[in-house]
Design a protein around this motif. Structure first.
Motif, PDB file in Angstrom:
ATOM      1  N   TYR A 187       0.836  -1.201   0.000  1.00  0.00           N
ATOM      2  CA  TYR A 187       0.000   0.000   0.000  1.00  0.00           C
ATOM      3  C   TYR A 187       0.872   1.252   0.000  1.00  0.00           C
ATOM      4  O   TYR A 187       0.648   2.180  -0.770  1.00  0.00           O
ATOM      5  CB  TYR A 187      -0.926  -0.015   1.220  1.00  0.00           C
ATOM      6  N   GLY A 245       2.564   1.770  -3.359  1.00  0.00           N
ATOM      7  CA  GLY A 245       1.603   2.307  -4.324  1.00  0.00           C
ATOM      8  C   GLY A 245       1.376   3.796  -4.128  1.00  0.00           C
ATOM      9  O   GLY A 245       1.325   4.563  -5.102  1.00  0.00           O
ATOM     10  N   LEU A 246       1.248   4.218  -2.874  1.00  0.00           N
ATOM     11  CA  LEU A 246       1.079   5.646  -2.599  1.00  0.00           C
ATOM     12  C   LEU A 246       2.304   6.442  -3.030  1.00  0.00           C
ATOM     13  O   LEU A 246       2.189   7.517  -3.633  1.00  0.00           O
ATOM     14  CB  LEU A 246       0.835   5.880  -1.103  1.00  0.00           C
ATOM     15  N   TYR A 247       3.470   5.912  -2.729  1.00  0.00           N
ATOM     16  CA  TYR A 247       4.708   6.597  -3.098  1.00  0.00           C
ATOM     17  C   TYR A 247       4.840   6.716  -4.612  1.00  0.00           C
ATOM     18  O   TYR A 247       5.152   7.786  -5.141  1.00  0.00           O
ATOM     19  CB  TYR A 247       5.919   5.866  -2.516  1.00  0.00           C
ATOM     20  N   GLU A 248       4.580   5.629  -5.306  1.00  0.00           N
ATOM     21  CA  GLU A 248       4.687   5.646  -6.761  1.00  0.00           C
ATOM     22  C   GLU A 248       3.673   6.601  -7.384  1.00  0.00           C
ATOM     23  O   GLU A 248       3.979   7.310  -8.336  1.00  0.00           O
ATOM     24  CB  GLU A 248       4.520   4.235  -7.312  1.00  0.00           C
ATOM     25  N   MET A 249       2.479   6.644  -6.816  1.00  0.00           N
ATOM     26  CA  MET A 249       1.464   7.560  -7.312  1.00  0.00           C
ATOM     27  C   MET A 249       1.915   9.006  -7.097  1.00  0.00           C
ATOM     28  O   MET A 249       1.767   9.846  -7.992  1.00  0.00           O
ATOM     29  CB  MET A 249       0.129   7.327  -6.610  1.00  0.00           C
ATOM     30  N   SER A 250       2.487   9.292  -5.936  1.00  0.00           N
ATOM     31  CA  SER A 250       2.946  10.659  -5.669  1.00  0.00           C
ATOM     32  C   SER A 250       4.093  11.045  -6.601  1.00  0.00           C
ATOM     33  O   SER A 250       4.207  12.191  -7.016  1.00  0.00           O
ATOM     34  CB  SER A 250       3.351  10.828  -4.207  1.00  0.00           C
ATOM     35  N   GLU A 251       4.941  10.088  -6.939  1.00  0.00           N
ATOM     36  CA  GLU A 251       6.061  10.364  -7.855  1.00  0.00           C
ATOM     37  C   GLU A 251       5.547  10.620  -9.280  1.00  0.00           C
ATOM     38  O   GLU A 251       6.109  11.431 -10.003  1.00  0.00           O
ATOM     39  CB  GLU A 251       7.054   9.200  -7.851  1.00  0.00           C
ATOM     40  N   LEU A 252       4.516   9.911  -9.683  1.00  0.00           N
ATOM     41  CA  LEU A 252       3.958  10.100 -11.026  1.00  0.00           C
ATOM     42  C   LEU A 252       3.310  11.469 -11.180  1.00  0.00           C
ATOM     43  O   LEU A 252       3.292  12.048 -12.269  1.00  0.00           O
ATOM     44  CB  LEU A 252       2.930   9.015 -11.338  1.00  0.00           C
ATOM     45  N   LYS A 253       2.766  11.989 -10.089  1.00  0.00           N
ATOM     46  CA  LYS A 253       2.084  13.281 -10.141  1.00  0.00           C
ATOM     47  C   LYS A 253       3.058  14.451 -10.171  1.00  0.00           C
ATOM     48  O   LYS A 253       2.644  15.575 -10.414  1.00  0.00           O
ATOM     49  CB  LYS A 253       1.119  13.417  -8.980  1.00  0.00           C
ATOM     50  N   LYS A 254       4.328  14.196  -9.917  1.00  0.00           N
ATOM     51  CA  LYS A 254       5.308  15.302  -9.911  1.00  0.00           C
ATOM     52  C   LYS A 254       5.664  15.757 -11.294  1.00  0.00           C
ATOM     53  O   LYS A 254       5.643  15.167 -12.258  1.00  0.00           O
ATOM     54  CB  LYS A 254       6.583  14.871  -9.171  1.00  0.00           C
TER      55      LYS A 254
END
Length: 79
Positions: free
Chosen positions: A67, A70-79
């Protein structure tokens, strides 16, 4: 900073996901393992409890790690 702020929400969601997994019949392997151990005469109740507890903790750790990743990867994609 954001992850610290989200920590209570993350912990709550990890607990919910873990509970959903435990409730579903998707853990047939878990049940089979516990039954195999219980059927062994030379294995006492304390050891069975330790094995079951360790397995549950391992599952919860896997849910938590997945979990958070997934949150970390999502935050990286939004940068």
């Amino acid at each position: 900073m954001l992850m610290k702020w989200l920590e209570p929400t993350i912990e709550k969601r990890v607990d919910e996901i873990f509970d959903e997994l435990i409730q579903k019949d998707q853990l047939d392997l878990y049940q089979k393992l516990i039954e195999l151990v219980k059927n062994r005469e030379e294995v006492d109740g304390e050891l069975i409890f330790e094995i079951e507890n360790s397995l549950l903790l391992m599952i919860k750790c896997a849910v938590d790690t997945s979990y958070r990743a997934g949150l970390y990867e999502m935050s990286e994609l939004k940068k």
